[in-house]
Design an enzyme around this catalytic site. Sequence first.
Site, PDB file in Angstrom:
ATOM      1  N   CYS A 173      41.410 134.578  59.085  1.00  0.00           N
ATOM      2  CA  CYS A 173      41.305 135.662  58.423  1.00  0.00           C
ATOM      3  C   CYS A 173      40.709 136.457  59.239  1.00  0.00           C
ATOM      4  CB  CYS A 173      40.921 135.697  57.010  1.00  0.00           C
ATOM      5  SG  CYS A 173      41.667 134.480  55.859  1.00  0.00           S
ATOM      6  N   CYS A 174      40.856 137.846  59.244  1.00  0.00           N
ATOM      7  CA  CYS A 174      39.938 138.885  59.956  1.00  0.00           C
ATOM      8  C   CYS A 174      40.278 140.295  58.972  1.00  0.00           C
ATOM      9  CB  CYS A 174      40.176 139.096  61.063  1.00  0.00           C
ATOM     10  SG  CYS A 174      41.488 139.789  61.935  1.00  0.00           S
ATOM     11  N   TRP A 175      39.719 141.303  59.053  1.00  0.00           N
ATOM     12  CA  TRP A 175      40.099 142.532  58.406  1.00  0.00           C
ATOM     13  C   TRP A 175      41.430 142.852  58.356  1.00  0.00           C
ATOM     14  CZ3 TRP A 175      37.947 144.252  54.410  1.00  0.00           C
ATOM     15  CH2 TRP A 175      38.017 145.527  54.276  1.00  0.00           C
TER      16      TRP A 175
END
Length: 151
Positions: free
Chosen positions: A64-66
Amino acid sequence: MRISVSSDMDEPVARALLAELRERGHDVRAHGALSHGDDPQWAVCSEAAAREVAAGTADQAVVCCWTGTGASIAANKVPGVRAALCTDATTADGARRWNDANVLALSLRLTSEPLLREILDAWFAGAPSDDAEDRRNVDRVRRLDQERTGA
C-alpha cells in the site's frame, strides 16, 4: 496463508487491512509504517513484502501507498512478483484469474474499509485461469523475469 503486508503510512485503512487479514485466519507479517522500526518509504517496504513472496516465505502480499502506484511499481521490480493495483473487486478478480497476480497493491487514498473487504473477497476467491492463452501470457511474464535476471 502467509501474507506479507506493507504500507508507507500508518493510515486507518492500512490498520483495517491487517485486522481483516488476521480475522480471516491469515498469518500476517507487517512492513514499513505498520512495523515499528521499519523503513516506511514505499519503495523499501513494498520491496520487502514482495521479496518474501519471491522467496516463498509468504504466499502473497498486499502493498500500500497513497495512490498504490509506487507500491505496485516497486513490488513488480522483484523477479517472480506479479503485482496488480486494484481499486475495485472486479479488477482484483481479473488480476488473480488472468494475470495470476501474487501481490495486491492498494491505494490508501481511494480504498474505504467496505471497499477493502470487497476487494479482499474477490482477491481470495479468485484463482488462476486454466485457459491456455492466459497461461501462455503468465509464462511469458515469467520468461521476462528470467531474461532480466539471467536465470
